[in-house]
Design a protein around this motif. Structure first.
Motif, PDB file in Angstrom:
ATOM      1  N   TYR A  19       0.883  -1.199  -0.011  1.00  0.00           N
ATOM      2  CA  TYR A  19      -0.021   0.100  -0.040  1.00  0.00           C
ATOM      3  C   TYR A  19       0.768   1.182  -0.064  1.00  0.00           C
ATOM      4  O   TYR A  19       0.505   2.119  -0.751  1.00  0.00           O
ATOM      5  CB  TYR A  19      -0.879   0.006   1.098  1.00  0.00           C
ATOM      6  N   GLU A  23       0.394   4.079  -2.680  1.00  0.00           N
ATOM      7  CA  GLU A  23       0.077   5.488  -2.384  1.00  0.00           C
ATOM      8  C   GLU A  23       0.897   6.516  -2.815  1.00  0.00           C
ATOM      9  O   GLU A  23       0.602   7.530  -3.238  1.00  0.00           O
ATOM     10  CB  GLU A  23      -0.098   5.727  -0.816  1.00  0.00           C
ATOM     11  N   LYS A  42      -5.792   8.835   1.451  1.00  0.00           N
ATOM     12  CA  LYS A  42      -4.933   7.742   1.903  1.00  0.00           C
ATOM     13  C   LYS A  42      -5.412   7.109   3.029  1.00  0.00           C
ATOM     14  O   LYS A  42      -5.193   5.938   3.205  1.00  0.00           O
ATOM     15  CB  LYS A  42      -3.540   8.350   1.763  1.00  0.00           C
ATOM     16  N   ARG A  46      -6.431   3.060   3.078  1.00  0.00           N
ATOM     17  CA  ARG A  46      -5.652   2.155   4.079  1.00  0.00           C
ATOM     18  C   ARG A  46      -6.645   1.289   4.890  1.00  0.00           C
ATOM     19  O   ARG A  46      -6.865   0.115   5.065  1.00  0.00           O
ATOM     20  CB  ARG A  46      -4.774   2.605   4.781  1.00  0.00           C
TER      21      ARG A  46
END
Length: 137
Positions: A19, A23, A42, A46
C-alpha cells in the motif's frame, strides 16, 4: 502523465499488497468511488483495504490500457477469493453495503473498466470502476 509502464508498477504494488508503494501514485485528496460508496484520501484507502483484504484476496490481471487527455481507462480482470465470510451484514456495518458478498472459499473473476483521472502532477486523483457483464447464453 501516467504511462502504461507506470500502471504495471501500480498493479504489481496492488497485487503485492504494498500500500505504501501504491500511495505514491495517489494525490493526497484522491477519491476511489466503488459500488455506491466513496473512499476519500490515503488514510481511508488503507482502512478500506485493511478491512476488505481481511475477508477477501484480490488479484488483478491486466488486459488493456487506454490513455486519454485527463487520465486513462484500464481493462482488468480481478479475481476475488473469500478468506472469511463477507456477509451483507458485515458490509453494511462498515458502510460498504453496495459491495458484493464473497463467501469463504469461493473465487469469482470479474472484468472491470476502471477510469482514472490524474492531477496536473500526474498522480491519480479519482478512480471509478465499471463492471462488464457478459451476454447471457
Amino acid at each position: 502523465m501516467m504511462t502504461e509502464a507506470d500502471y504495471h508498477r501500480y498493479l504489481a504494488a496492488f497485487n503485492a499488497r504494498d500500500y505504501a508503494a501504491m500511495e505514491t501514485f495517489f494525490a493526497d485528496d484522491f477519491v476511489l468511488e466503488n459500488a455506491g460508496f466513496a473512499v476519500r484520501g490515503k488514510e481511508a484507502f488503507r482502512a478500506f483495504y485493511a478491512f476488505f483484504h481481511e475477508y477477501c484476496a484480490e488479484e488483478v490481471t491486466f488486459r488493456e490500457f487506454f490513455p486519454g487527455n485527463q487520465g486513462f481507462v484500464a481493462n482488468v480482470v480481478i479475481r476475488f477469493t473469500g478468506l472469511k465470510d463477507l456477509s451483507a451484514k458485515v458490509l453494511a456495518e462498515k458502510g460498504y453495503q453496495g459491495m458484493s458478498v464473497v463467501p469463504k472459499g469461493v473465487s469469482v473473476e470479474v472484468e472491470f473498466y476502471i477510469h482514472y483521472l490524474l492531477n496536473e502532477a500526474g498522480q491519480i486523483r479519482y478512480i471509478k470502476g465499471a463492471v462488464w457483464v457478459p451476454e447471457s447464453r
